[in-house]
Design an enzyme around this catalytic site. Structure first.
Site, PDB file in Angstrom:
ATOM      1  N   SER A 161       0.802  -1.225   0.000  1.00  0.00           N
ATOM      2  CA  SER A 161       0.000   0.000   0.000  1.00  0.00           C
ATOM      3  C   SER A 161       0.832   1.270   0.000  1.00  0.00           C
ATOM      4  O   SER A 161       0.323   2.341  -0.355  1.00  0.00           O
ATOM      5  CB  SER A 161      -0.940   0.013   1.212  1.00  0.00           C
ATOM      6  OG  SER A 161      -0.208  -0.126   2.411  1.00  0.00           O
ATOM      7  N   ASP A 218      -4.304   7.449   7.899  1.00  0.00           N
ATOM      8  CA  ASP A 218      -5.413   6.608   8.354  1.00  0.00           C
ATOM      9  C   ASP A 218      -4.999   5.554   9.381  1.00  0.00           C
ATOM     10  O   ASP A 218      -5.699   4.574   9.583  1.00  0.00           O
ATOM     11  CB  ASP A 218      -6.055   5.907   7.154  1.00  0.00           C
ATOM     12  CG  ASP A 218      -5.044   5.071   6.379  1.00  0.00           C
ATOM     13  OD1 ASP A 218      -3.857   5.051   6.767  1.00  0.00           O
ATOM     14  OD2 ASP A 218      -5.432   4.437   5.377  1.00  0.00           O
ATOM     15  N   HIS A 278      -1.053   4.446   6.766  1.00  0.00           N
ATOM     16  CA  HIS A 278      -0.352   5.073   5.646  1.00  0.00           C
ATOM     17  C   HIS A 278      -0.043   6.541   5.931  1.00  0.00           C
ATOM     18  O   HIS A 278      -0.648   7.151   6.820  1.00  0.00           O
ATOM     19  CB  HIS A 278      -1.203   4.957   4.387  1.00  0.00           C
ATOM     20  CG  HIS A 278      -1.724   3.572   4.167  1.00  0.00           C
ATOM     21  ND1 HIS A 278      -3.020   3.203   4.455  1.00  0.00           N
ATOM     22  CD2 HIS A 278      -1.100   2.462   3.710  1.00  0.00           C
ATOM     23  CE1 HIS A 278      -3.185   1.923   4.180  1.00  0.00           C
ATOM     24  NE2 HIS A 278      -2.039   1.437   3.739  1.00  0.00           N
TER      25      HIS A 278
END
Length: 379
Positions: free
Chosen positions: A35, A342, A345
């Site tokens: 991610s 969040d 990240h």
């Protein structure tokens, strides 16, 4: 006066030509990872990352688990290339300057469970390299048929491209989520890196030559780890980060750098640049105020708790109350002042700051700027 003006123009052209000759002029980027560099893979395959993701830079969700751009986006822009399209995103994509095979939740080793069971993507690094192999062969077959020439990379781009890689953190946290001890997680590192070598070899045999490889960050400072795994290893340092987790990350990084040293000997035509993003992120998280940020261990977008993180109520989560939809996972007022978006990240602002530290090679081994990453073995 006219002659002076012409001379100045000539000098400027000469300087520009010298600068161009002194760079690698990468025509494309092929990215592999999780991610930290996923520009839409997981969203395309398993459901879109909804609002407020993307709100700061794109003004709408853009496949990224971030309020804006990722480090790989800044890398692409710095090389004069467009943002990378996710390989799995089949609608409106253009791969003429590369492709992104990363998906959020990806690991180097195949995960120990399905996405629903473990939360980790089934698209591990071996799958990503297989997708890359398929992409290369099928794209060139289409071009030879005279199809999609403007949407696919030229054959020579594969040997001249920059191959960016940012993966490994999820392999380590997955071990903790499977209730392994810190020592047991450490014991998995050799096998993780063995699988990493196989993936690099696969890319190399497909023509990849120039590798820009990020080590793993200080995941012991991330809210999702501090909130969810603190009972597994409760020790924290003076900045509030989980010490055992960061020590595991540092061990992984040392072994990764050693692995790249061996790959330089085994794959003599390849050029490897190891980038110490751990140190950059650690500095940012440890001295946030010094760099214009605040609340380094608290999520910008989340719901409740010490770290504004709740694994059951994530960023953008909504519930129905009294027949009305209520947003619980709200974004903070000013994401540009925050480091963590969040709980997992980084924000657009933090990613920009991180990129600015690494772009000129200050944290690279060998210490070369990204525009010269094709020449690292010669400098």
């Amino acid at each position: 006066m006219a002659s002076r003006c012409c001379l100045l123009q000539w000098l400027l052209l000469a300087i520009a030509a010298a600068a161009a000759a002194d760079s690698c002029n990468f025509p494309a980027i092929f990215n592999f990872g999780d991610s930290n560099s996923d520009t839409g893979g997981l969203s395309a395959a398993f459901g879109a990352a909804g609002p407020p993701h993307g709100e700061t830079f794109f003004g709408k969700p853009a496949g990224r688990y971030c309020d804006g751009r990722l480090v790989v986006d800044f890398i692409a822009s710095s090389l004069g290339l467009p943002f990378l399209s996710a390989y799995l995103d089949s609608v409106g994509t253009n791969f003429s300057h590369g492709a992104n095979f990363a998906t959020a939740g990806s690991t180097i080793r195949p995960p120990f469970g399905t996405l629903r069971q473990s939360g980790f993507s089934p698209i591990a690094m071996d799958v990503q390299t297989w997708q890359f192999s398929q992409f290369k062969s099928r794209s060139q077959a289409l071009i030879q048929q005279g199809l999609f020439k403007d949407q696919l990379p030229k054959e020579e781009y594969f040997s001249r491209a920059l191959y960016t890689i940012d993966i490994g953190q999820n392999d380590l946290t997955e071990g903790y989520f499977r209730n392994l001890t810190t020592e047991e997680v450490k014991s998995t590192i050799p096998d993780i890196l063995d699988k990493f070598v196989l993936a690099i070899q696969s890319i190399y045999w497909e023509g990849g030559r120039y590798f820009w490889i990020h080590n793993t960050g200080p995941f012991g400072c991330l809210p999702y780890v501090l909130d969810t795994l603190s009972l597994r290893a409760p020790e924290v340092d003076r900045f509030g980060c989980g010490s055992p987790f960061n020590h595991v990350a540092q061990l992984f990084n040392r072994k990764l750098n050693e692995t790249l040293g061996r790959l330089r000997k085994d794959l003599p035509l390849a050029v490897f640049t190891y980038v110490d993003v751990f140190s950059v992120k650690r500095e940012l998280l440890s001295h946030a105020h010094r760099h214009g940020f605040e609340l380094p261990l608290v999520s910008c977008c989340g719901h409740g708790g010490r770290y504004n993180y709740n694994k059951e109520i994530g960023c953008g989560a909504k519930v129905i109350r009294n027949g009305k939809e209520v947003l619980l996972g709200k974004a903070c007022e000013d994401p540009s002042k925050r480091i963590v978006w969040d709980g997992v990240h980084y924000t657009d602002a933090a990613n920009k700051w991180i990129f600015e530290q690494i772009v000129e090679g200050k944290f690279s081994d060998p210490p070369v700027p990204i525009r010269l990453a094709c020449k690292a073995n010669k400098l």
